[in-house]
Design an enzyme around this catalytic site. Structure first.
Site, PDB file in Angstrom:
ATOM      1  CG  PHE A 123      -7.727  -0.942   1.831  1.00 56.47           C
ATOM      2  CD1 PHE A 123      -9.013  -0.428   1.943  1.00 56.47           C
ATOM      3  CD2 PHE A 123      -7.354  -1.536   0.639  1.00 56.47           C
ATOM      4  CE1 PHE A 123      -9.903  -0.504   0.871  1.00 56.47           C
ATOM      5  CE2 PHE A 123      -8.230  -1.618  -0.429  1.00 56.47           C
ATOM      6  CZ  PHE A 123      -9.513  -1.105  -0.306  1.00 56.47           C
ATOM      7  N   GLY A 124      -6.785  -4.398   3.126  1.00 54.50           N
ATOM      8  CA  GLY A 124      -6.207  -5.603   2.551  1.00 54.50           C
ATOM      9  C   GLY A 124      -6.492  -5.739   1.073  1.00 54.50           C
ATOM     10  CG  LEU A 125      -5.399  -4.171  -3.388  1.00 53.02           C
ATOM     11  CD1 LEU A 125      -6.773  -4.354  -3.990  1.00 53.02           C
ATOM     12  CD2 LEU A 125      -4.709  -2.954  -3.958  1.00 53.02           C
ATOM     13  N   PRO A 128      -0.502 -12.637  -2.497  1.00 50.44           N
ATOM     14  CG  PRO A 128      -0.095 -14.526  -1.164  1.00 50.44           C
ATOM     15  CD  PRO A 128      -1.127 -13.458  -1.435  1.00 50.44           C
ATOM     16  N   GLY A 131      -0.694  -8.172  -6.971  1.00 54.97           N
ATOM     17  CA  GLY A 131      -0.178  -6.911  -6.458  1.00 54.97           C
ATOM     18  C   GLY A 131      -0.698  -5.775  -7.307  1.00 54.97           C
ATOM     19  N   GLY A 345      31.911   7.076   4.262  1.00 54.45           N
ATOM     20  CA  GLY A 345      31.866   5.855   5.062  1.00 54.45           C
ATOM     21  C   GLY A 345      30.877   5.946   6.211  1.00 54.45           C
ATOM     22  CD  GLU A 368      -1.172   4.318  -0.896  1.00 52.55           C
ATOM     23  OE1 GLU A 368      -2.080   4.482  -1.718  1.00 52.55           O
ATOM     24  OE2 GLU A 368      -1.328   4.424   0.325  1.00 52.55           O
TER      25      GLU A 368
END
Length: 387
Positions: A123-125, A128, A131, A345, A368
């Site tokens: 899903f391209g939301l 650049p 956001g 450590g 999200e």
């Protein structure tokens, strides 16, 4: 409300837990080191029915409830966050928009392979320059005859460039409405000329997850690839995110539980000053805090999932989703810091899983909807006029 899980839910949890421990756990350290996306395991998740949990039976799904999906994400997340987000994004961001807003023809065309895990969708939301401010979307789609011509760029897109990715749904400006950008959702199949999934990112965490920037240069798709109503893409995205926030909460819950499990084991084995470190209040109290975080996160996550299954929508569900996502994601970041401290450590060494947990946790506060966005949404739901 009683959030005690049913016997069926617990049996299902056991199935997913066994799968994660047998198919993922033995290999996860090497996959993480190699940044390897295990397509064969993703397909096996499909064979197990995980991608089709909430999909209708007519498309190959099982029609299960949302709680079942959250349990699956939680159990995968206990072993590896990358595989958990692969399922979460595959269903929440890949399948759900098509299942919820698609036409009958679109569902028949794309859902069977996605539901079976033979294919993935992104899903391209995010862009650049857009956001959290999704309304600032710069990607454009122009209707030219019977085709949409898409130009723009997206970034941080999950499941968008794997060898089994079949499509990406993108938000794009398709015009203006009442003086404001008109945002629509358009499905762009892989292989469309002008659509390129750029090389994957070198990320802090989620090394096993498939994540790419995308570019669209005159990418043409048929007009019938519009998903849902024109100009409603932003509203569709917001509805998709409500469910996704609960699912991310489930992913974070799995991480907290993993920290608790690893710390309990280590505190009983590690010897200092003549006894196990679990005897020391400084260690024991930190582990006690992990238990509190796990129980609180579980209650918030399961409550929100139960509301979804009960058909509770609107502001009540939105608030519950944001509360669960905000608390549980921030608790997960704290839990991984505590776990790393308990291991001392050794916690700084990639030989131990808590180092991977620590790297994987931070994105939970960002994806999200950032923690700042969640606080804004919660404040607004309380009637505060926050901007």
């Amino acid at each position: 409300m009683d959030f005690e899980l049913s016997r069926e839910h617990e049996d299902f949890r056991h199935v997913v837990r066994s799968f994660a421990r047998e198919r993922i756990a033995p290999h996860v350290a090497q996959w993480d080191k190699d940044h390897h996306f295990p397509v064969d395991v993703v397909r096996a998740m499909g064979d197990l029915g995980l991608f089709g949990l909430t999909a209708p039976e007519e498309y190959g799904g099982s029609g299960a409830d949302f709680t079942s999906l959250c349990l699956a994400i939680e159990e995968l997340g206990r072993v590896d966050q990358s595989m958990g987000i692969t399922l979460e994004a595959g269903v929440g961001l890949g399948i759900n928009p098509i299942q919820t807003f698609g036409t009958a023809e679109q569902k028949e065309r794309w859902l069977p392979d996605l539901v079976a895990g033979r294919a993935l969708a992104g899903f391209g939301l995010t862009e650049p320059g857009a956001g959290s401010d999704a309304g600032a979307t710069a990607t454009k789609a122009v209707l030219d005859g019977d085709e949409w011509v898409v130009d723009g760029a997206k970034q941080f897109i999950t499941n968008s460039g794997s060898e089994i990715t079949s499509l990406v749904t993108v938000t794009a400006r398709t015009g203006t409405r009442d003086g404001r950008p008109e945002i629509s959702a358009i499905v762009v199949p892989v292989g469309t000329p002008g659509f390129v999934a750029e090389p994957g990112y070198d990320k802090l965490g989620w090394h096993i997850s498939d994540t790419h920037p995308l570019t669209f240069t005159g990418a043409r798709v048929p007009a019938d690839h519009l998903l849902g109503e024109r100009g409603r893409g932003y509203a569709q995205f917001l509805a998709t995110l409500d469910d996704g926030r609960v699912a991310i909460s489930a992913l974070a819950l799995g991480l907290i539980e993993a920290c608790l499990e690893e710390c309990l084991k280590y505190a009983g084995e590690r010897q200092t000053f003549g006894g196990p470190i679990g005897r020391k209040q400084g260690v024991a109290f930190q582990i006690a805090d992990l238990k509190v975080m796990a129980d609180a996160s579980r209650a918030l996550t399961y409550q929100a999932a139960a509301m979804k299954d009960a058909g509770i929508t609107g502001q009540r569900f939105k608030q519950a989703a944001s509360v669960a996502k905000l608390y549980t994601s921030e608790a997960a970041v704290t839990a991984t810091r505590v776990a790393t401290q308990v291991f001392g450590g050794y916690g700084f060494m990639e030989e131990y899983p808590v180092a991977r947990f620590y790297r994987d946790a931070k994105i939970l506060e960002i994806g999200e909807g950032t923690s700042e966005v969640q606080r804004m949404l919660i404040a607004r739901s309380l009637g505060l006029p926050v901007e």
